[in-house]
Motif scaffolding. Structure first.
Motif: not given
Length: 350
Positions: A90, A93, A115-117, A119, A121-122
């Motif tokens: 995570v 990326l 988890r990416l949300k 950050r 990040v999509e």
């Protein structure tokens, strides 16, 4: 393309050989480092079976090294390692990368997306219903590939990137994919937990006594009936969520190119025409220790959410926990986090 493969077991090794043969660059990362130690010394990866030859994947010493410069990240290790590698990935990326989960287990794609949300990040998260390859590690640097599946379902989160996800997987593995509506549809398309439950439960003493037993040869008429009854629960659950999935009979037919028939008859045809595929010779096997907590439990929880009775799934959870003398449902480290966060039917259909 440069593909970072998270894992170093049978599917990871097989995927590396397959991708390299198709002209891609494969990078292997073992979280513990143990499974790639021999390859790291310069020994080649040896593949036999459906793909034969010597291959030289790059061996990464860290997750950061594996992801550096990667176009695609392939998660190819047992489900009980998914959270570990997802958490490691995570922070690293980037939006230009894509993640393929082979295969999608315990709604892990939703966990990674959340988890990416956090950050901001999509990126495309592509979930496969099952592995493209069936394989077995036969040595420190050796793998035997038994099957290259001709049909695999996939879905991409977010949905608007679905065509790009399909094109990417076709470029990596060849045109063998069917795009389905959602990650939930992919989760409900995976028939391995049900198949492994029936085979492992009915052949448990063979596993414990380390006997050599062929899976097709021991899918008797009784095992086939149990399997189709378990599958009926999966199909009812899919219907309750408005999801269309293949039956297990259709899955076997498409995977092995045999007529759609009762599963015991399918097993008989496979036993007569295919090389023997041995079942586990130990109870320390992903057939149970992965597929019970990460396969049966999520469907049982989805059944509770949708009001669909799942008695055979629930029985499998209880019986295998009793056989092992420990609560296998407690070993799922992804699903409780998703349920605690209030995972809803609307999110599951997104």
């Amino acid at each position: 393309m440069r593909v970072a493969i998270m894992g170093a077991g049978a599917v990871a090794f097989a995927s590396a050989a397959f991708l390299i043969e198709r002209g891609h660059e494969a990078v292997l990362w073992s979280p513990s480092g143990k499974s790639t130690a021999a390859l790291a010394t310069g020994q080649p990866l040896l593949s036999q079976g459906k793909i034969s030859g010597e291959f030289r994947p790059v061996v990464a010493a860290s997750c950061e090294a594996a992801l550096a410069g990667a176009d695609v990240v392939l998660i190819a290790l047992p489900a009980n390692g998914h959270k570990l590698v997802m958490d490691a990935m995570v922070p690293l990326l980037t939006p230009g990368q894509a993640v393929v989960i082979s295969s999608h287990a315990s709604l892990g794609g939703f966990y990674l997306a959340q988890r990416l949300k956090e950050r901001g990040v999509e990126l495309p998260i592509i979930a496969l219903s099952t592995t493209v390859l069936r394989a077995r590690r036969i040595g420190e640097t050796e793998v035997k590939i038994a099957t290259i599946r001709s049909k695999v379902d996939l879905a991409t989160l977010p949905k608007r990137l679905g065509e790009a996800g399909l094109e990417l997987c076709n470029a990596l593995f060849g045109e063998r994919f069917r795009q389905v509506d959602s990650l939930l549809a992919v989760a409900l398309s995976n028939v391995n937990p049900q198949s492994h439950m029936a085979l492992a439960l009915c052949n448990f003493t063979r596993m414990e006594q380390a006997e050599a037993w062929g899976q097709s040869e021991h899918m008797t008429a009784s095992v086939g009936r149990l399997l189709e009854a378990i599958d009926a629960e999966r199909l009812a659950l899919a219907s309750a969520f408005g999801v269309t999935v293949r039956t297990m009979r259709e899955h076997y037919s498409l995977t092995y190119g045999v007529p759609d028939a009762p599963l015991s008859e399918t097993a008989r045809m496979l036993a007569e025409t295919q090389p023997v595929t041995l079942g586990p010779a130990t109870i320390d096997t992903r057939y149970t220790l992965e597929d019970v907590p990460f396969g049966l439990l999520p469907l049982s929880e989805l059944g509770r959410m949708a009001g669909v009775p799942m008695p055979l799934h629930a029985a499998g959870l209880a019986i295998f926990s009793a056989l092992y003398g420990r609560e296998l449902t407690a070993e799922n480290d992804i699903l409780p986090l998703m349920m605690a966060a209030g995972l809803s039917r609307e999110q599951l259909s997104a």
